[in-house]
Design a protein around this motif. Structure first.
Motif, PDB file in Angstrom:
ATOM      1  N   GLY A   1       0.805  -1.347   0.156  1.00  0.00           N
ATOM      2  CA  GLY A   1      -0.134  -0.139   0.018  1.00  0.00           C
ATOM      3  C   GLY A   1       0.884   1.272   0.077  1.00  0.00           C
ATOM      4  O   GLY A   1       1.870   1.342   0.983  1.00  0.00           O
ATOM      5  N   VAL A   2       0.628   2.004  -1.041  1.00  0.00           N
ATOM      6  CA  VAL A   2       1.536   3.337  -1.193  1.00  0.00           C
ATOM      7  C   VAL A   2       0.643   4.611  -0.715  1.00  0.00           C
ATOM      8  O   VAL A   2      -0.195   4.879  -1.255  1.00  0.00           O
ATOM      9  CB  VAL A   2       1.998   3.335  -2.718  1.00  0.00           C
ATOM     10  N   GLN A   3       1.208   5.445   0.279  1.00  0.00           N
ATOM     11  CA  GLN A   3       0.739   6.560   0.516  1.00  0.00           C
ATOM     12  C   GLN A   3       1.602   7.854   0.134  1.00  0.00           C
ATOM     13  O   GLN A   3       2.649   7.650  -0.016  1.00  0.00           O
ATOM     14  CB  GLN A   3       0.568   6.845   2.037  1.00  0.00           C
ATOM     15  N   ALA A   4       1.040   8.906   0.007  1.00  0.00           N
ATOM     16  CA  ALA A   4       1.811  10.094  -0.309  1.00  0.00           C
ATOM     17  C   ALA A   4       2.268  10.753   1.001  1.00  0.00           C
ATOM     18  O   ALA A   4       1.728  10.499   1.834  1.00  0.00           O
ATOM     19  CB  ALA A   4       0.811  11.300  -1.078  1.00  0.00           C
ATOM     20  N   LYS A   5       3.641  11.039   0.732  1.00  0.00           N
ATOM     21  CA  LYS A   5       4.388  11.447   2.370  1.00  0.00           C
ATOM     22  C   LYS A   5       3.477  12.450   3.015  1.00  0.00           C
ATOM     23  O   LYS A   5       3.481  12.496   4.114  1.00  0.00           O
ATOM     24  CB  LYS A   5       5.611  12.155   1.687  1.00  0.00           C
ATOM     25  N   GLY A   6       2.733  13.488   2.551  1.00  0.00           N
ATOM     26  CA  GLY A   6       2.096  14.305   3.395  1.00  0.00           C
ATOM     27  C   GLY A   6       0.845  13.948   3.926  1.00  0.00           C
ATOM     28  O   GLY A   6       0.210  14.699   4.346  1.00  0.00           O
ATOM     29  N   ALA A   7       0.508  12.738   3.484  1.00  0.00           N
ATOM     30  CA  ALA A   7      -0.830  12.195   3.989  1.00  0.00           C
ATOM     31  C   ALA A   7      -0.813  10.925   4.116  1.00  0.00           C
ATOM     32  O   ALA A   7      -1.316   9.824   3.153  1.00  0.00           O
ATOM     33  CB  ALA A   7      -2.018  12.523   2.758  1.00  0.00           C
ATOM     34  N   SER A   8       0.162  10.359   5.143  1.00  0.00           N
ATOM     35  CA  SER A   8       0.527   8.884   5.246  1.00  0.00           C
ATOM     36  C   SER A   8       0.106   8.423   6.896  1.00  0.00           C
ATOM     37  O   SER A   8       0.778   7.695   7.371  1.00  0.00           O
ATOM     38  CB  SER A   8       2.078   8.814   4.983  1.00  0.00           C
ATOM     39  N   PRO A   9      -0.975   8.538   7.267  1.00  0.00           N
ATOM     40  CA  PRO A   9      -1.382   8.173   8.538  1.00  0.00           C
ATOM     41  C   PRO A   9      -1.564   6.412   8.807  1.00  0.00           C
ATOM     42  O   PRO A   9      -1.154   6.122   9.891  1.00  0.00           O
ATOM     43  CB  PRO A   9      -2.814   8.839   8.738  1.00  0.00           C
TER      44      PRO A   9
ATOM     45  N   PHE B   1       3.051  -1.008   4.086  1.00  0.00           N
ATOM     46  CA  PHE B   1       2.954   0.253   3.681  1.00  0.00           C
ATOM     47  C   PHE B   1       4.127   1.125   3.396  1.00  0.00           C
ATOM     48  O   PHE B   1       5.220   0.976   4.192  1.00  0.00           O
ATOM     49  CB  PHE B   1       2.074   0.868   4.643  1.00  0.00           C
ATOM     50  N   LEU B   2       4.071   1.923   2.234  1.00  0.00           N
ATOM     51  CA  LEU B   2       5.421   2.759   2.181  1.00  0.00           C
ATOM     52  C   LEU B   2       4.808   4.154   1.771  1.00  0.00           C
ATOM     53  O   LEU B   2       3.478   4.224   1.451  1.00  0.00           O
ATOM     54  CB  LEU B   2       6.095   1.999   1.156  1.00  0.00           C
ATOM     55  N   SER B   3       5.667   4.980   1.754  1.00  0.00           N
ATOM     56  CA  SER B   3       5.180   6.508   1.604  1.00  0.00           C
ATOM     57  C   SER B   3       6.140   7.251   0.479  1.00  0.00           C
ATOM     58  O   SER B   3       7.516   6.803   0.437  1.00  0.00           O
ATOM     59  CB  SER B   3       4.867   7.641   2.763  1.00  0.00           C
ATOM     60  N   VAL B   4       5.618   7.790  -0.533  1.00  0.00           N
ATOM     61  CA  VAL B   4       6.574   8.437  -1.549  1.00  0.00           C
ATOM     62  C   VAL B   4       5.931   9.949  -1.675  1.00  0.00           C
ATOM     63  O   VAL B   4       5.093  10.475  -1.210  1.00  0.00           O
ATOM     64  CB  VAL B   4       6.225   7.826  -2.863  1.00  0.00           C
ATOM     65  N   ASP B   5       7.432  10.580  -2.121  1.00  0.00           N
ATOM     66  CA  ASP B   5       7.331  12.059  -2.422  1.00  0.00           C
ATOM     67  C   ASP B   5       6.305  12.477  -3.620  1.00  0.00           C
ATOM     68  O   ASP B   5       6.189  11.748  -4.468  1.00  0.00           O
ATOM     69  CB  ASP B   5       8.669  12.769  -2.588  1.00  0.00           C
ATOM     70  N   ASP B   6       5.877  13.565  -3.538  1.00  0.00           N
ATOM     71  CA  ASP B   6       4.799  14.467  -4.719  1.00  0.00           C
ATOM     72  C   ASP B   6       5.795  14.112  -5.664  1.00  0.00           C
ATOM     73  O   ASP B   6       5.401  13.977  -6.984  1.00  0.00           O
ATOM     74  CB  ASP B   6       4.365  15.415  -4.334  1.00  0.00           C
ATOM     75  N   THR B   7       7.190  14.815  -5.669  1.00  0.00           N
ATOM     76  CA  THR B   7       7.958  14.749  -6.814  1.00  0.00           C
ATOM     77  C   THR B   7       8.220  13.372  -7.683  1.00  0.00           C
ATOM     78  O   THR B   7       8.151  13.208  -8.762  1.00  0.00           O
ATOM     79  CB  THR B   7       9.298  15.279  -6.529  1.00  0.00           C
ATOM     80  N   ASP B   8       8.110  12.025  -6.788  1.00  0.00           N
ATOM     81  CA  ASP B   8       8.238  10.818  -7.328  1.00  0.00           C
ATOM     82  C   ASP B   8       7.080  10.521  -7.944  1.00  0.00           C
ATOM     83  O   ASP B   8       6.964   9.649  -9.044  1.00  0.00           O
ATOM     84  CB  ASP B   8       8.855  10.005  -6.368  1.00  0.00           C
ATOM     85  N   ILE B   9       5.800  10.842  -7.368  1.00  0.00           N
ATOM     86  CA  ILE B   9       4.485  10.556  -7.737  1.00  0.00           C
ATOM     87  C   ILE B   9       4.396  11.069  -9.447  1.00  0.00           C
ATOM     88  O   ILE B   9       4.115  10.397 -10.164  1.00  0.00           O
ATOM     89  CB  ILE B   9       3.323  10.981  -7.142  1.00  0.00           C
ATOM     90  N   LEU B  10       4.837  12.334  -9.501  1.00  0.00           N
ATOM     91  CA  LEU B  10       4.834  12.963 -10.726  1.00  0.00           C
ATOM     92  C   LEU B  10       5.841  12.406 -11.748  1.00  0.00           C
ATOM     93  O   LEU B  10       5.296  12.207 -12.814  1.00  0.00           O
ATOM     94  CB  LEU B  10       5.022  14.589 -10.667  1.00  0.00           C
ATOM     95  N   ALA B  11       7.145  12.224 -11.257  1.00  0.00           N
ATOM     96  CA  ALA B  11       7.963  11.448 -12.007  1.00  0.00           C
ATOM     97  C   ALA B  11       7.246  10.120 -12.683  1.00  0.00           C
ATOM     98  O   ALA B  11       7.454   9.786 -13.922  1.00  0.00           O
ATOM     99  CB  ALA B  11       9.181  11.374 -11.580  1.00  0.00           C
TER     100      ALA B  11
END
Ligand code: AN7
Length: 385
Positions: free
Chosen positions: A266-274, A321-331
């Motif tokens: 499960g992948v969450q965005a770093k700024g929203a990773s509860p 679960f892991l979390s990823v940066d917005d920049t990586d999401i866009l890339a």
């Protein structure tokens, strides 16, 4: 109540306290402890030959918890493409990589599977009015299916944080739109408030366990296409879909359609990773985020209602679960678009961003068959880039 035969074939149980509940389509949480409910249709008496020769998720009607009296409200949802990503495979050095294109659903996201089922059931029980809190896609889907069923639909949205394509859909399909200042979490609180004041209002949020029964069909489709896979990646907001996917696989294994459970990531965005943070703090509770922020507005959620289900999916499947940066999401979004011709919205690209992260860190075995779920269409959010 109608459909007595069908009540004998399914049970509803609380995932938290384990107590069995009386069947009712408007029962959303445990009547004893408030925990999340799980619907268990008896799949043991069903085989793959019972599935219908229909090119939509309604192929799986025999494993959907509903009586024969329920008439499908359908737009042809499901039966989405599973495509091989050979170019990205080569770059990452992965043996086999597939994308499940959920953006190919009628309103452009995976939400249509659950919406079709929940709206069909609520319609057959005569509920006149639907309500739903949403980051955008659930609202778009509820608006379309509600319109098709001739119902009044109210969508509650976080002001300023719904992608244009999704907002346009809710307007186009004629939903009543209410805004709250804050995040999805505040919108959901409003819905729960309104529900307590009306007995005819029907909630279409993912606290609705019937919706997840529709969403589980994506796993049946992957199981039928591949029979076995090693790992699957998907974005996590409220945590409902990851559980639906797990549950679908578990049932497919029980039915002999699938050989074994893949690891679910499960992948969450770093700024929203509860969920990610709560998992890493021991996996006993979520770690709420008061002001969730991410460019992937679909998963901009700070207090996910389905965290307990999400934990179960990952625990039972031996993923994490892991979390990823917005920049990586866009890339990752650009990578899919430019190398494979596959368009998806930012939240969906979190799947690939998560996979790349595990490849970079050497955590995942590359000699595997892996699926990423791309949950929504690129046109949903033409601004984020
Ligand atoms: C594209 O529409 O929550 O973990 O209100 O739109 O089941 O919440 C959307 C969620 C992933 C996360 N990808 O699924 C809503 C909403 C896309 C999404 C998710 C959403 P869940």
């Amino acid at each position: 109540m109608r459909g007595h035969d069908y009540e004998e074939r399914i049970t509803i149980r609380c995932l938290a306290c384990g107590k069995e509940q009386e069947l009712s389509p408007r029962l959303m949480v445990c009547s004893y402890c408030g925990g999340p409910l799980e619907i268990e249709p008896d799949v043991s008496r069903i085989s793959i030959s019972d599935f219908l020769k229909i090119r939509s998720m309604w192929r799986y009607r025999p494993v959907l918890p509903m009586g024969d009296f329920v008439e499908p409200i359908t737009l042809g949802e499901g039966a989405t493409p599973l495509i091989r990503l050979r170019n990205i495979e080569r770059i990452l050095g992965i043996k086999e990589l597939y994308a499940k294109i959920e953006g190919a659903n009628p309103t452009g996201s995976f939400k249509d599977r659950g919406m079709s089922l929940a709206v069909s059931i609520a319609n057959s029980y005569g509920y006149p009015e639907f309500i739903v809190a949403s980051t955008g896609n659930t609202a778009a889907s509820a608006s379309a299916y509600g319109a098709r069923a001739g119902k009044r639909v109210t969508v509650v949205l976080p002001r300023g944080y719904v992608a244009d394509g999704k907002l346009f859909q809710s307007i186009l399909h004629g939903a009543r739109i209410l805004y709250v200042d804050g995040s999805f979490d505040d919108a959901l609180s409003k819905v729960i408030d309104d529900l307590s004041r009306s007995s005819t209002l029907y909630p279409l949020n993912s606290i609705n366990p019937w919706r997840l029964e529709g969403q589980k069909t994506v796993a049946y489709e992957i199981a039928e296409d591949l029979r076995e896979l090693d790992a699957i990646f998907l974005p996590v907001g409220n945590g409902g879909n990851i559980y639906a996917v797990y549950k679908g696989f578990a049932e497919a294994i029980k039915m002999g359609i699938m050989n074994r459970m893949p690891r679910i990531f499960g992948v969450q965005a770093k700024g929203a990773s509860p969920i990610y943070t709560g998992w890493n703090l021991g996996g006993r509770d979520l770690k709420p985020v008061n002001r969730p922020e991410t460019i992937a507005t679909a998963i901009r959620i700070g207090r996910p209602a389905n965290w307990l289900k999400a934990f179960k999916a990952v625990r039972e499947s031996k993923g994490f679960f892991l979390s990823v940066d917005d920049t990586d999401i866009l890339a990752s979004q650009r990578m899919l678009a430019k190398l494979e011709g596959v368009g998806c919205e930012p939240a969906s690209a979190a799947s690939l961003a998560g996979l790349i992260k595990l490849v970079d860190e050497g955590i995942i075995d590359k000699d595997q068959r892996i699926v990423i779920i791309l949950t929504g269409h690129s046109l949903k959010d033409p601004i984020a880039r």
